[in-house]
Every structure is written in C-alpha cells, then in structure tokens.
Design a protein around this motif. Sequence first.
Motif, PDB file in Angstrom:
ATOM      1  N   CYS A 441     -26.223  47.113-107.456  1.00  0.00           N
ATOM      2  CA  CYS A 441     -25.208  46.060-107.592  1.00  0.00           C
ATOM      3  C   CYS A 441     -25.484  44.934-106.596  1.00  0.00           C
ATOM      4  CB  CYS A 441     -23.813  46.635-107.347  1.00  0.00           C
ATOM      5  SG  CYS A 441     -23.155  47.651-108.686  1.00  0.00           S
ATOM      6  N   ASN A 442     -25.838  45.289-105.371  1.00  0.00           N
ATOM      7  CA  ASN A 442     -26.168  44.269-104.377  1.00  0.00           C
ATOM      8  C   ASN A 442     -27.399  43.477-104.792  1.00  0.00           C
ATOM      9  OD1 ASN A 442     -24.037  44.775-102.610  1.00  0.00           O
ATOM     10  ND2 ASN A 442     -25.175  46.334-101.472  1.00  0.00           N
ATOM     11  N   GLU A 443     -28.412  44.176-105.275  1.00  0.00           N
ATOM     12  CA  GLU A 443     -29.627  43.478-105.703  1.00  0.00           C
ATOM     13  C   GLU A 443     -29.329  42.554-106.881  1.00  0.00           C
ATOM     14  OE1 GLU A 443     -33.231  45.584-106.061  1.00  0.00           O
ATOM     15  OE2 GLU A 443     -33.034  46.609-104.135  1.00  0.00           O
ATOM     16  N   SER A 444     -28.482  43.028-107.793  1.00  0.00           N
ATOM     17  CA  SER A 444     -28.101  42.198-108.934  1.00  0.00           C
ATOM     18  C   SER A 444     -27.356  40.950-108.466  1.00  0.00           C
ATOM     19  CB  SER A 444     -27.220  43.009-109.888  1.00  0.00           C
ATOM     20  OG  SER A 444     -26.741  42.203-110.951  1.00  0.00           O
ATOM     21  N   TYR A 445     -26.445  41.128-107.519  1.00  0.00           N
ATOM     22  CA  TYR A 445     -25.663  39.997-107.012  1.00  0.00           C
ATOM     23  C   TYR A 445     -26.552  38.971-106.317  1.00  0.00           C
ATOM     24  CZ  TYR A 445     -22.699  37.401-103.754  1.00  0.00           C
ATOM     25  OH  TYR A 445     -22.104  36.396-103.035  1.00  0.00           O
ATOM     26  N   PHE A 446     -27.404  39.416-105.417  1.00  0.00           N
ATOM     27  CA  PHE A 446     -28.218  38.482-104.641  1.00  0.00           C
ATOM     28  C   PHE A 446     -29.354  37.872-105.473  1.00  0.00           C
ATOM     29  CE2 PHE A 446     -26.367  40.883-101.020  1.00  0.00           C
ATOM     30  CZ  PHE A 446     -25.838  39.800-100.337  1.00  0.00           C
ATOM     31  N   GLN A 447     -29.875  38.632-106.429  1.00  0.00           N
ATOM     32  CA  GLN A 447     -30.975  38.130-107.260  1.00  0.00           C
ATOM     33  C   GLN A 447     -30.497  37.501-108.565  1.00  0.00           C
ATOM     34  OE1 GLN A 447     -34.038  41.157-107.771  1.00  0.00           O
ATOM     35  NE2 GLN A 447     -33.640  41.975-105.730  1.00  0.00           N
ATOM     36  N   LYS A 449     -29.460  38.846-111.458  1.00  0.00           N
ATOM     37  CA  LYS A 449     -30.120  39.391-112.643  1.00  0.00           C
ATOM     38  C   LYS A 449     -29.641  40.811-112.906  1.00  0.00           C
ATOM     39  CE  LYS A 449     -34.214  41.434-110.429  1.00  0.00           C
ATOM     40  NZ  LYS A 449     -35.702  41.398-110.372  1.00  0.00           N
ATOM     41  N   VAL A 450     -29.905  41.293-114.108  1.00  0.00           N
ATOM     42  CA  VAL A 450     -29.613  42.678-114.472  1.00  0.00           C
ATOM     43  C   VAL A 450     -30.673  43.583-113.854  1.00  0.00           C
ATOM     44  CG1 VAL A 450     -29.444  44.321-116.380  1.00  0.00           C
ATOM     45  CG2 VAL A 450     -28.482  42.020-116.632  1.00  0.00           C
ATOM     46  N   ILE A 451     -30.221  44.698-113.265  1.00  0.00           N
ATOM     47  CA  ILE A 451     -31.146  45.686-112.720  1.00  0.00           C
ATOM     48  C   ILE A 451     -31.267  46.833-113.725  1.00  0.00           C
ATOM     49  CG2 ILE A 451     -31.636  47.269-110.828  1.00  0.00           C
ATOM     50  CD1 ILE A 451     -31.692  44.311-110.016  1.00  0.00           C
ATOM     51  N   HIS A 452     -32.483  47.129-114.097  1.00  0.00           N
ATOM     52  CA  HIS A 452     -32.754  48.239-115.019  1.00  0.00           C
ATOM     53  C   HIS A 452     -33.156  49.454-114.195  1.00  0.00           C
ATOM     54  CE1 HIS A 452     -32.703  45.653-118.661  1.00  0.00           C
ATOM     55  NE2 HIS A 452     -33.057  44.735-117.787  1.00  0.00           N
ATOM     56  N   TRP A 453     -32.494  50.579-114.451  1.00  0.00           N
ATOM     57  CA  TRP A 453     -32.620  51.747-113.598  1.00  0.00           C
ATOM     58  C   TRP A 453     -32.964  52.985-114.418  1.00  0.00           C
ATOM     59  CZ3 TRP A 453     -33.403  53.033-108.810  1.00  0.00           C
ATOM     60  CH2 TRP A 453     -33.031  54.283-108.322  1.00  0.00           C
ATOM     61  N   ASP A 454     -33.855  53.804-113.904  1.00  0.00           N
ATOM     62  CA  ASP A 454     -34.191  55.081-114.524  1.00  0.00           C
ATOM     63  C   ASP A 454     -33.460  56.173-113.741  1.00  0.00           C
ATOM     64  OD1 ASP A 454     -35.292  57.526-115.298  1.00  0.00           O
ATOM     65  OD2 ASP A 454     -37.277  56.668-115.659  1.00  0.00           O
ATOM     66  N   PRO A 455     -32.346  56.688-114.256  1.00  0.00           N
ATOM     67  CA  PRO A 455     -31.559  57.655-113.489  1.00  0.00           C
ATOM     68  C   PRO A 455     -32.234  59.014-113.342  1.00  0.00           C
ATOM     69  CG  PRO A 455     -30.631  57.371-115.679  1.00  0.00           C
ATOM     70  CD  PRO A 455     -31.714  56.353-115.543  1.00  0.00           C
ATOM     71  N   GLN A 456     -33.144  59.342-114.249  1.00  0.00           N
ATOM     72  CA  GLN A 456     -33.866  60.609-114.119  1.00  0.00           C
ATOM     73  C   GLN A 456     -34.901  60.550-113.007  1.00  0.00           C
ATOM     74  OE1 GLN A 456     -33.873  63.613-115.593  1.00  0.00           O
ATOM     75  NE2 GLN A 456     -32.495  63.435-117.333  1.00  0.00           N
ATOM     76  N   GLN A 459     -35.659  55.429-110.038  1.00  0.00           N
ATOM     77  CA  GLN A 459     -36.443  54.251-109.648  1.00  0.00           C
ATOM     78  C   GLN A 459     -36.137  53.078-110.577  1.00  0.00           C
ATOM     79  OE1 GLN A 459     -40.417  55.800-109.816  1.00  0.00           O
ATOM     80  NE2 GLN A 459     -40.558  55.673-112.040  1.00  0.00           N
ATOM     81  N   VAL A 460     -36.348  51.864-110.054  1.00  0.00           N
ATOM     82  CA  VAL A 460     -36.159  50.667-110.865  1.00  0.00           C
ATOM     83  C   VAL A 460     -37.241  50.640-111.943  1.00  0.00           C
ATOM     84  CG1 VAL A 460     -36.166  48.130-110.827  1.00  0.00           C
ATOM     85  CG2 VAL A 460     -35.156  49.415-108.922  1.00  0.00           C
ATOM     86  N   ARG A 461     -36.851  50.230-113.140  1.00  0.00           N
ATOM     87  CA  ARG A 461     -37.806  50.139-114.234  1.00  0.00           C
ATOM     88  C   ARG A 461     -37.848  48.715-114.775  1.00  0.00           C
ATOM     89  NH1 ARG A 461     -35.124  50.153-119.155  1.00  0.00           N
ATOM     90  NH2 ARG A 461     -32.938  50.816-119.075  1.00  0.00           N
ATOM     91  N   LYS A 462     -38.872  48.415-115.493  1.00  0.00           N
ATOM     92  CA  LYS A 462     -38.986  47.094-116.098  1.00  0.00           C
ATOM     93  C   LYS A 462     -38.049  46.985-117.283  1.00  0.00           C
ATOM     94  CE  LYS A 462     -43.813  46.343-114.737  1.00  0.00           C
ATOM     95  NZ  LYS A 462     -45.190  46.055-115.203  1.00  0.00           N
ATOM     96  N   ALA A 463     -37.628  45.762-117.560  1.00  0.00           N
ATOM     97  CA  ALA A 463     -36.688  45.531-118.678  1.00  0.00           C
ATOM     98  C   ALA A 463     -37.338  45.913-120.002  1.00  0.00           C
ATOM     99  CB  ALA A 463     -36.268  44.064-118.693  1.00  0.00           C
TER     100      ALA A 463
END
Length: 463
Positions: A441-447, A449-456, A459-463
């Motif tokens: 959420c912080n990264e999304s706010y400061f950048q 943009k939408v952050i895409h996340w792999d919960p399994q 790690q951050v994943r590409k859109a």
Amino acid sequence: MSSRRAFIRNLSGSAIAITAASLQDLAARERQEILLQSAQKEYAANDRIRVAVIGFGIIGFRNAQTFMQLPGIELAAVCDLYDGRLARAKELYGQSLITTRDYRELINRKDIDAIIVCTSDNWHDAISIDAMRAGKAVYCEKPLVHQLHQGQALLKVQQETGALLQVGSQRVSSIAYAKAKELYKAGEIGQLNSVEAAFDRQSVLGAWKYTMPTDASPETVDWKRFQRGKQNEVYDAKRFFWWRNYKEYGTGVAGDLFVHLLSGLHFLTDSYGPKRIYATGDLCYWKDGRNVPDVMTAVLEYPDTPQHKAFQVTLRVNLISGMGDTAITRFVGTEGVLNFGWNDFTIQRSKMPKAPGIGGWDSLDTYPAAMQAQIRKEYDAKFSSEDKIAPSLSPIRYAAPAGYSDSKDHFANFFASVRKQLPVVEDAAFGFRAAAPCLACNESYFQQKVIHWDPQQMQVRKA
C-alpha cells in the motif's frame, strides 16, 4: 533451553510427513494443555524463560507489562537508544536489570532465552535476523519488516536456522477471532465477498505526536545507531520520538493499522493474501514535517483460491476525522455480516426468500394487463406463501470475558512454544504475508501505481 533450539532446528526435517493443518491442530491442543499447566505451576529460577526487550518505547513498555503477568517469565534485560527509558526500566524492574544501547550485547548473552523486538520498524529485520542466528527465540512486533524486499531474506534465515519466530499481531491468538472463524467456516455469513475496515482518530496522540522528554539531546539519544547506516542526518528529536511519521523509520498508517486487519482476516479465512493492491491518500492536516499520509484508502483484490472464493478488501485510515476515535471491521457475505469490535463481534444474518419476488420496483407493470395476470398466476403456482417470506434469523453475538487480553494470550502462546518446542501461532511466513500487502500500500501510494503481488511466492510480480 539448548534442547529446545536443537528440536526447532530439526523440526522441518522430522515433520515432513505431517501436514501443516494437522501440525497446527496438534500444536494448538498441546499449547492449551501447557497454558493450563503453566497457570497452576510455580517455576524454579533455572526453569524460567529469561527475556530481553529491545525497544522500550510505548509498545515495548506495554508488552513487558503484559508478559510479566505470565508465570515462569523473567525480564532480564532492556535495550533502548534513549537513556531515559533505560533508567525507567530499572525503576520498574530493579537495578539488577541489564540495560544497554547495543542490542548485540543481549542477543550474544547465553543467559538470555528470548528476544522481544519492539523497535522502530526500520530495525525489525536486522535485529530478528541477528537474534535467530544467535540461537534465540524471537517475538517481533508487526510489521515483520520495514520494506517489501526485506521479507525473503528474513524468511531464509528463519528456515536455515530453524529458529522460533512469532510475529506480534495479537488477533491471531484472540478467542473472539477463534470463535468467529468457527462460525465463518460453518457458513453463518454465506460466501465472503467483501471486507471493509476503517480506523478514525481525532487526537494529537492518535496522530503519533507523543510527549517529548525534557532531556532529549544527541547525548541522551543514540542518534547514529537509530539511523541504521544512513549518513549526514542531523539529529532531530521528532524523527526519533515520533518515528512513525517518517517513512525512513516507520511504515505509516498501513504498517501500523492495516496490518492488524489483515492478520485477523488471514487467520479467519486461511488466506495467503491479495494479488493486486492500490492505495491513495494525502497529508491533509498534520503538516508537522512528517512524510507519510494522514489519510489513506486502499483496495486489495483477493483471488479465488482453494481456501476461499474471490473477495475485495477496502481499508481506510483518517488521523483527523470529525467522527472521533472510531473503528469498524466488517466481513460481508452473501447471507450475513460479521461486525467486529475489539474482542467481541456480532453476526447479522440475512437470507433471501426462495421466491425471487414480483411487482413493486419491477418491469411487470410495463407489460400488458393480460400478460401480467398470466405471469402472476404462474408465479403463485410455483411458489408457496412460505417461499415468498425471507427467513427470520436472530443475530449471533459473542464477547470475550471482562478483562480478557488477546495480547496476553499471544505472549502466552509464544512462551508455550518456547518452553515445549511447539510451532508458533503466527510464524514468519504468516507475518510477512500479513505485512507485505500493507507495505505494498505504501509503495502504491508513493509510486502512484497498482502493485501486483504473488501471495504464494511472497514477491512482487509483473503486471
């Protein structure tokens, strides 16, 4: 405590044939037995768990008050970067208490069994990693790490060392959440489709502007160590004592408040986390030099998984709300709503009638009269009078006993794990999966943009 550490190091190899679910169920039953035994037992000096608290600010201070209510626990040492807090610790717990500015002195002592990490967020990962490598059991306050990229390194060290680490989000140990999970799994609200949470504050202290000590100075504060390697930062008392207001040391409203909700949510639903996160906000009122927002709204999309169907989470914090100090946490399903208080909840159940309804705000009136009559006749033949009435369902209410403390239970669970080599109730992976979307959420706010996340894979994943 050496036998405990040896057991934990070998646990992953010896427990391969045991499923995670069965292991947790077994651990829960054993832990409850230990807690009952501990409440009735007096511990000899050589059987006590000796604890060091690292960070004796508000959380460290309160945590010590909480876990010292438990039998068989001894506060042996305190580390803080402000001398006044070390003096206060000795006032409360005796002049024999070990105090220091350097946490390494404590994790390297053989007479310390467990480390409680309550520092500013920027030190959580480093101290936890060093403590695990030193063979200590670790209780780390939420969020587990300060930045998303720090999570994998910490998880790797925990796996390599086999060290016991529990994250400090107390809802995971709450008897109210345990009861709510039971009812949720029984289908009392139907299929979960959205979660809404809002935290409103309207006070100076609620905005993290805490009382300053009168002797704060570069002499009484270890400013250089607080910076964790940052260069050329001029001493600023606000940054030290109000660190939550600065992204260099804290994680803002997301890391402080959102993580509580996600810890409870993931416990309730067995979720691994969202796949997409977007946050927006602003610094509306507290323009005191801070660089994190005082108003934030986030939307998190949870995917369809074996654990649950897809649902959406909306989170909001307002540190200058005309609503006063209020909070809501609401789980909305197809057949009910679960509303949480602190250690209580209410389920309002609402089911649709079997018949779909006809007339009223409906297109029926727009059809020719003869057609309307025919449709009504067929409708009445298909559905009985009972079918046309929504079931009447009374609400379900639950409240923990007066004086109950989920924080105390969370520490009791931790020390039961330390004493008897049991899996913790909130391990590093769970803690990171709860913290990571908040940090995103912080990264999304400061950048922006939408952050895409792999919960399994966490790690951050590409859109």
